[in-house]
Design a protein around this motif. Sequence first.
Motif, PDB file in Angstrom:
ATOM      1  N   ILE A 115       3.051  20.339 -25.917  1.00 18.95           N
ATOM      2  CA  ILE A 115       1.843  19.831 -25.421  1.00 18.95           C
ATOM      3  C   ILE A 115       2.282  18.915 -24.451  1.00 18.95           C
ATOM      4  N   ILE A 151      -3.335  17.993 -31.667  1.00 17.27           N
ATOM      5  CA  ILE A 151      -4.592  18.605 -31.006  1.00 17.27           C
ATOM      6  C   ILE A 151      -5.726  18.113 -32.201  1.00 17.27           C
ATOM      7  N   VAL A 173      -1.717  23.009 -23.363  1.00 13.50           N
ATOM      8  CA  VAL A 173      -1.241  23.271 -24.481  1.00 13.50           C
ATOM      9  C   VAL A 173      -0.728  24.610 -24.603  1.00 13.50           C
ATOM     10  N   VAL A 190      -7.380  16.924 -27.361  1.00 16.28           N
ATOM     11  CA  VAL A 190      -5.911  16.492 -27.399  1.00 16.28           C
ATOM     12  C   VAL A 190      -5.868  14.841 -27.484  1.00 16.28           C
TER      13      VAL A 190
END
Length: 294
Positions: free
Chosen positions: A80, A130, A201, A181
């Motif tokens: 991420i 997330i 991501v 996110v």
Amino acid sequence: MKIIENKMTFAFDGKNECVAQVEDGETLIFRTHDCFDNQLDEAGSTIGNLNWDCINPATGPVYVKNAVAGDVLKVEILEITLGNQGVMCALPDNGVLGQLITEESVKRLKVENGKVHFNEQIVFDINPMIGVIGVAPENGAVNCGTPSNHGGNMDNKRITEGATLYFPIFHDGAIFSLGDVHAAMGDGEVMVSGVEIAADVKVRLSVIKGCRIETPMLENDDICGVIYSHEDIEKAVFHAVRIMNEIVQKKLGLSFNDAGMLLSAVGDLKFCQVVDPERTVMMCMPKSILNQLF
Ligand code: CA
Ligand code: ZN
């Protein structure tokens, strides 16, 4: 590597047109907007000016080849990468303290070098996660603000780098998307927003044949977890514990009562979020006892 970007959906729906097809086992990147579709990024932008039709965008959806209704979709969260500014808000009538909030406010937070700058004095480590991730639900459309057994807005802080998620597949191709996110969020998400942020991501999507599951599950280095969402949090707790009990009975060869006692002795029940239209909890078992879900 495929990058999915500029394609947003606001509902999980088996009828949604997919923006890309991916192979079983393919790694790809989803470029996400924050839950306000980046509308609050500019200083001076206000909640009052928000276009509420563009809340909780998920990037996608993508069609996963080889995925058939009844299979399981395995989603490995590989990386991420956060933007450099997060946003939070307080809204009257929203969240645990909503009835006490007298006026709305928006806070923009610098996110830099692995730290979130809450104000001049208060700085804390990022904990990227997330919020919205899932597949098309069995029936109809579910907006991206609502979690259910297809996933969706689960706001589970353990959906982070290094975690693997498993989803029941209800439609061929799975019809997968993700978004929302957070640079950081605590268990419960008590004020309704995490540190909302745009991100890239990287995930690997694969199909598991021959096992059905009824709700999303999560594995990381430390725990196996059963995630359950329900508008009644007590029912969410009941089902998460019931399903984990079934898994422990099967994997460890225990009776119902013994499995339950083991859950009670070493399992942890976590509130993921208590503020969305359905509440989300996760029943966790340590890997030292239950080394895998499947
Ligand atoms: Ca969320
Ligand atoms: Zn969010």
